[in-house]
Design an enzyme around this catalytic site. Structure first.
Site: not given
Ligand code: ZN
Length: 253
Positions: A38, A66-69, A127, A173, A187
């Site tokens: 993303g 589901s990535n295409l959104q 992620d 840190c 996600c």
């Protein structure tokens, strides 16, 4: 640069904050992009558009429906194919003058140093916290600046880190040691609005361009250790300073 290249980057070169010197630096730069999802999709598009001469893509994932959104480089006939290969094909068609290197691997603490060595800046848009910390630690060890970008739901976070410098915080840190072993919320668990990844990915590309052009343009203020928190709902942006942790196991002297 040839007349063609001068034309291609004319809207950059005319900017006094960037100019010909800044564009020349972009053309010579090597940016490593960890994660072609993303955040990585829009970041890649704007880094390639900016003429970054050498782009290394690292991701072990395949394109999923589901990535295409939100991952706008990918189309239905890419489903099942490695993201790095689809993204590299896009970049080669977009600008044949760029050098694109694709690694279909999951970066971990053992492979990070080898994969990231030689970068002018690493842009991390993965992620998984374990991966993010492996990237951050390797950047400090290699003396390579890091643009770190993350998001969930409607909030994004983008910061430039230079933990190898004596007075500058590293990513660890900021987040501490609690996340090495487990992946944090992703996600898939939380949901994310597609346009948010566009905002955060483009913002991350902008921050990486600041790092690359440091010293040759006024745009090139890397803003080390400043974390920009983007709220997509309100919307709004606030910025916080991350201090160097004197006890940090990664970057303390
Ligand atoms: Zn640190």
């Amino acid at each position: 640069m040839t007349p063609d290249r001068l034309d291609r980057f004319a809207r950059h070169i005319v900017l006094p904050e960037l100019g010909g010197a800044g564009q020349a630096r972009l053309v010579q730069a090597h940016v490593v992009l960890v994660g072609v999802g993303g955040i990585g999709n829009p970041a890649l598009q704007y880094l390639a558009g900016a003429g970054i001469g050498r782009l290394t893509l690292i991701d072990d994932d395949d394109v999923d429906l589901s990535n295409l959104q939100r991952q706008t480089l990918f189309a239905p006939d890419d489903i099942g194919h490695p993201k790095v290969e689809v993204a590299a094909r896009w970049a080669a068609r977009f600008d044949p003058a760029l050098t694109i290197v694709a690694h279909r691997v999951r970066l971990d603490a053992g492979s990070a140093a080898q994969l990231l060595a030689g970068a002018d800046v690493v842009l991390d848009g993965t992620d998984a916290f374990a991966t993010r910390l492996a990237v951050a630690d390797a950047c400090v060890a290699l003396g390579v600046p890091l643009t770190s970008a993350a998001l969930g739901r409607f909030q994004g976070q983008v910061g430039n880190f230079a933990g190898h410098l004596p007075d500058q915080a590293c990513y660890r840190c900021f987040v501490g040691d609690a996340f090495d072993a487990t992946d944090c919320d992703t996600c898939a668990d939380q949901g994310v609005l597609g346009a948010m990844v566009g905002m955060v990915g483009a913002f991350a590309a902008m921050q990486a361009l600041r790092v690359v052009t440091a010293g040759v343009s006024t745009l090139g203020d890397p803003q080390w250790g400043r974390l920009h928190v983007i709220d997509g709902l309100t919307p709004g942006l606030r910025t916080m300073r991350i201090p160097k942790d004197p006890e940090c196991r990664t970057c303390h002297a």
